[in-house]
Design an enzyme around this catalytic site. Structure first.
Site, PDB file in Angstrom:
ATOM      1  N   ARG A 155      44.179 -29.941 -45.021  1.00 32.87           N
ATOM      2  CA  ARG A 155      44.552 -31.172 -45.713  1.00 32.87           C
ATOM      3  C   ARG A 155      43.355 -31.812 -46.423  1.00 32.87           C
ATOM      4  O   ARG A 155      43.531 -32.460 -47.457  1.00 32.87           O
ATOM      5  CB  ARG A 155      45.169 -32.164 -44.721  1.00 32.87           C
ATOM      6  CG  ARG A 155      46.590 -31.761 -44.377  1.00 32.87           C
ATOM      7  CD  ARG A 155      47.278 -32.765 -43.508  1.00 32.87           C
ATOM      8  NE  ARG A 155      48.720 -32.557 -43.560  1.00 32.87           N
ATOM      9  CZ  ARG A 155      49.564 -32.926 -42.601  1.00 32.87           C
ATOM     10  NH1 ARG A 155      49.122 -33.531 -41.522  1.00 32.87           N
ATOM     11  NH2 ARG A 155      50.857 -32.705 -42.734  1.00 32.87           N
TER      12      ARG A 155
ATOM     13  N   LYS B  48      65.885 -26.547 -33.121  1.00 37.64           N
ATOM     14  CA  LYS B  48      67.219 -27.132 -32.951  1.00 37.64           C
ATOM     15  C   LYS B  48      67.957 -27.319 -34.269  1.00 37.64           C
ATOM     16  O   LYS B  48      67.373 -27.779 -35.250  1.00 37.64           O
ATOM     17  CB  LYS B  48      67.086 -28.505 -32.300  1.00 37.64           C
ATOM     18  CG  LYS B  48      66.592 -28.445 -30.875  1.00 37.64           C
ATOM     19  CD  LYS B  48      66.558 -29.852 -30.340  1.00 37.64           C
ATOM     20  CE  LYS B  48      66.132 -29.883 -28.896  1.00 37.64           C
ATOM     21  NZ  LYS B  48      65.832 -31.267 -28.492  1.00 37.64           N
TER      22      LYS B  48
ATOM     23  N   GLY C  42      55.981 -27.792 -40.861  1.00 34.66           N
ATOM     24  CA  GLY C  42      54.678 -27.678 -40.214  1.00 34.66           C
ATOM     25  C   GLY C  42      54.511 -26.368 -39.465  1.00 34.66           C
ATOM     26  O   GLY C  42      53.499 -25.668 -39.633  1.00 34.66           O
TER      27      GLY C  42
ATOM     28  N   GLY D 288      57.502 -32.962 -42.977  1.00 33.31           N
ATOM     29  CA  GLY D 288      58.543 -33.983 -42.877  1.00 33.31           C
ATOM     30  C   GLY D 288      58.940 -34.539 -44.230  1.00 33.31           C
ATOM     31  O   GLY D 288      60.122 -34.722 -44.527  1.00 33.31           O
TER      32      GLY D 288
HETATM   33  P1  ADP Z   1      59.145 -26.374 -38.799  1.00 32.03           P
HETATM   34  O1  ADP Z   1      58.037 -27.217 -38.201  1.00 32.03           O
HETATM   35  O2  ADP Z   1      58.612 -25.278 -39.657  1.00 32.03           O
HETATM   36  O3  ADP Z   1      60.179 -27.223 -39.497  1.00 32.03           O
HETATM   37  P2  ADP Z   1      60.587 -26.300 -36.304  1.00 32.03           P
HETATM   38  O4  ADP Z   1      59.729 -27.391 -35.781  1.00 32.03           O
HETATM   39  O5  ADP Z   1      62.004 -26.616 -36.604  1.00 32.03           O
HETATM   40  O6  ADP Z   1      59.907 -25.626 -37.591  1.00 32.03           O
HETATM   41  O7  ADP Z   1      60.656 -25.101 -35.256  1.00 32.03           O
HETATM   42  C1  ADP Z   1      59.538 -24.392 -34.801  1.00 32.03           C
HETATM   43  C2  ADP Z   1      59.746 -23.910 -33.384  1.00 32.03           C
HETATM   44  O8  ADP Z   1      60.972 -23.234 -33.223  1.00 32.03           O
HETATM   45  C3  ADP Z   1      58.670 -22.938 -32.952  1.00 32.03           C
HETATM   46  O9  ADP Z   1      57.833 -23.568 -32.022  1.00 32.03           O
HETATM   47  C4  ADP Z   1      59.450 -21.770 -32.340  1.00 32.03           C
HETATM   48  O10 ADP Z   1      58.897 -21.329 -31.103  1.00 32.03           O
HETATM   49  C5  ADP Z   1      60.819 -22.376 -32.118  1.00 32.03           C
HETATM   50  N1  ADP Z   1      61.871 -21.347 -32.049  1.00 32.03           N
HETATM   51  C6  ADP Z   1      62.133 -20.403 -32.952  1.00 32.03           C
HETATM   52  N2  ADP Z   1      63.115 -19.587 -32.515  1.00 32.03           N
HETATM   53  C7  ADP Z   1      63.472 -20.015 -31.296  1.00 32.03           C
HETATM   54  C8  ADP Z   1      64.433 -19.587 -30.317  1.00 32.03           C
HETATM   55  N3  ADP Z   1      65.193 -18.515 -30.537  1.00 32.03           N
HETATM   56  N4  ADP Z   1      64.522 -20.301 -29.168  1.00 32.03           N
HETATM   57  C9  ADP Z   1      63.741 -21.367 -28.971  1.00 32.03           C
HETATM   58  N5  ADP Z   1      62.828 -21.829 -29.846  1.00 32.03           N
HETATM   59  C10 ADP Z   1      62.684 -21.159 -30.989  1.00 32.03           C
HETATM   60 MG    MG Z   2      57.991 -28.368 -36.385  1.00 33.11          MG
END
Ligand code: ADP
Ligand code: MG
Length: 404
Positions: free
Chosen positions: A38, A203, A361, A385
């Protein structure tokens, strides 16, 4: 949205005190910066302003201090690193709007750069109350003649330095915000088709707004990660002990029905990799991964990644896209046994001639951790975000303030 060029042409940069709201919210281990991405991203705008003869006052938040000074969230280490990257001294003010800040700004010559202490050491920065935020914005405004908004990672926050301050000074968007907004427009208003979206992460409830909005924009939506199990369940599959949000089943069914009605193709995995126990991410100890077809997921299995057939399927579904947006890892990539799905999607984006964007992120971190060259992607967003809220169709306070 006005640009720095507009401000320069209007005589609001040379010899003026220019306040740059950057996003220097870097991860720290003690006083050591563990990822300076950043800070690097902020350098071009600061350099441009300094070269145009501004007295540059940089400000940012770091972490979540509680509206008062807290040494563990000091920007002092960032000032040192910023100075190294700029190749010139950065004077650090020990407060944000107090004696130190005023003296520091008063001492700046044209072309010099100062960094103020953490904006969030002041309760007014994040206050819900408009008057309290406004009072803090007045104090910030007294330090400067001109405002440049360049903290893309903070534009979804209605904070004093992001939202209230630009209303008080001649203002424009810095290079980083201009770039991010240009990219986001190519994912919403100004799309080259076919447009494929890959969604994953943990989720489904975190991503409802994005799915809802992109259903109206995308031609194809591929789903992986933890949220896929709610989709698979909605289609009648048993998902064992995988992450499942029962309460979201009606919403997910509605999305699938709407996609069908609109002719949007939903692509779900055909197989998954999982284990009977969640892997140990700390020790990274080898686990016992098994692969199962989605119509034969064992009752004791926790699904942790998309399977080998799904990786091929996803790669094929991305190969002919002209625009790809990817948010959310395909699996628990933090453990090597469950990183292959995420790796396959990253590789598919790199191999694709499409305009490819990575947002989120953890997704951006996954790309780096898995050793991919960030430059191989069209764009990696600096604001997880903020970019997701933009894609949800929300009005972002920090962008609205720059429009005015
Ligand atoms: P981003 O920050 O890119 O938007 P998220 O915060 O939504 O992504 O999700 C990232 C997390 O999702 C990671 O820590 C990963 O371990 C978790 N994840 C991915 N697949 C699964 C799964 N099948 N079960 C549980 N957690 C998962
Ligand atoms: Mg995340």
């Amino acid at each position: 949205m006005k640009t720095i060029d507009d401000l320069i042409a209007q005589g609001q940069v040379a010899g003026k005190r220019v306040f740059v709201r950057a996003d220097l919210n870097v991860p720290l281990a003690g006083a050591a910066i563990t990822d300076d991405g950043r800070i690097r991203a902020a350098v071009p705008t600061i350099t441009r302003l300094a070269e145009a003869g501004a007295k540059v006052i940089v400000a940012s938040h770091l972490g979540r201090p509680k509206g008062e000074p807290d040494p563990q969230f000091s920007l002092a280490p960032v000032a040192a690193r910023l100075g190294e990257l700029l190749g010139k001294d950065v004077t650090f003010a020990a407060d944000t709007v107090g004696d130190s800040a005023r003296a520091t700004v008063a001492g700046l010559a044209d072309g010099q750069v100062a960094l103020l202490e953490n904006l969030r050491f002041n309760a007014g920065e994040t206050a819900k109350d408009d008057a309290e935020r406004g009072a803090f914005a007045d104090e910030l405004a007294a330090l400067a003649d001109t405002y440049v908004g360049d903290g893309f990672g903070a534009v979804h926050r209605k904070h004093a330095s992001v939202y209230d301050l630009p209303a008080r000074l001649p203002h424009a968007a810095g290079g980083l915000i201009a770039t991010e907004v240009g990219v986001l427009r190519k994912l919403t208003e100004d799309v080259t088709r076919p447009y494929a979206v890959v969604l994953g992460g943990s989720k489904v409830s975190d991503k409802l707004g994005v799915i809802d909005h992109l259903l109206e924009k995308a031609d194809r939506i591929l789903v992986g990660g933890g949220m896929v199990f709610t989709f698979l369940k909605a289609q009648g599959h048993e998902v064992g002990k995988s992450l499942l949000q029962e309460d979201q089943l009606p919403v997910v069914r509605e999305y699938l029905a709407r996609a069908e009605a609109r002719g949007v193709e939903f692509v779900l995995p055909v197989d998954v990799v999982g284990a009977t126990e969640f892997p140990d991410l700390k020790t990274q100890a080898p686990s016992s991964p098994v692969t199962a077809a989605v119509d034969a997921i064992p009752a004791d299995l926790i699904g942790l990644d998309i399977g080998p057939e799904s990786r091929k399927l996803f790669a094929a579904k991305l190969a002919d896209a002209a625009t790809v947006f990817w948010n959310g890892p395909m699996g628990v990539f933090e453990h090597p046994d469950y990183a292959d799905g995420t790796r396959a999607v990253a590789q598919a984006l790199i191999d694709s001639p499409a305009f490819t964007v990575v947002g989120g992120g953890d997704s951006a971190a996954a790309v780096r951790i898995l050793g991919f060259d960030e430059n191989a992607f069209g764009h990696i967003s600096t604001g997880g975000g903020a970019s997701l809220e933009y894609l949800e169709g929300k009005t972002l306070p920090g962008l609205a303030a720059l429009e005015g």
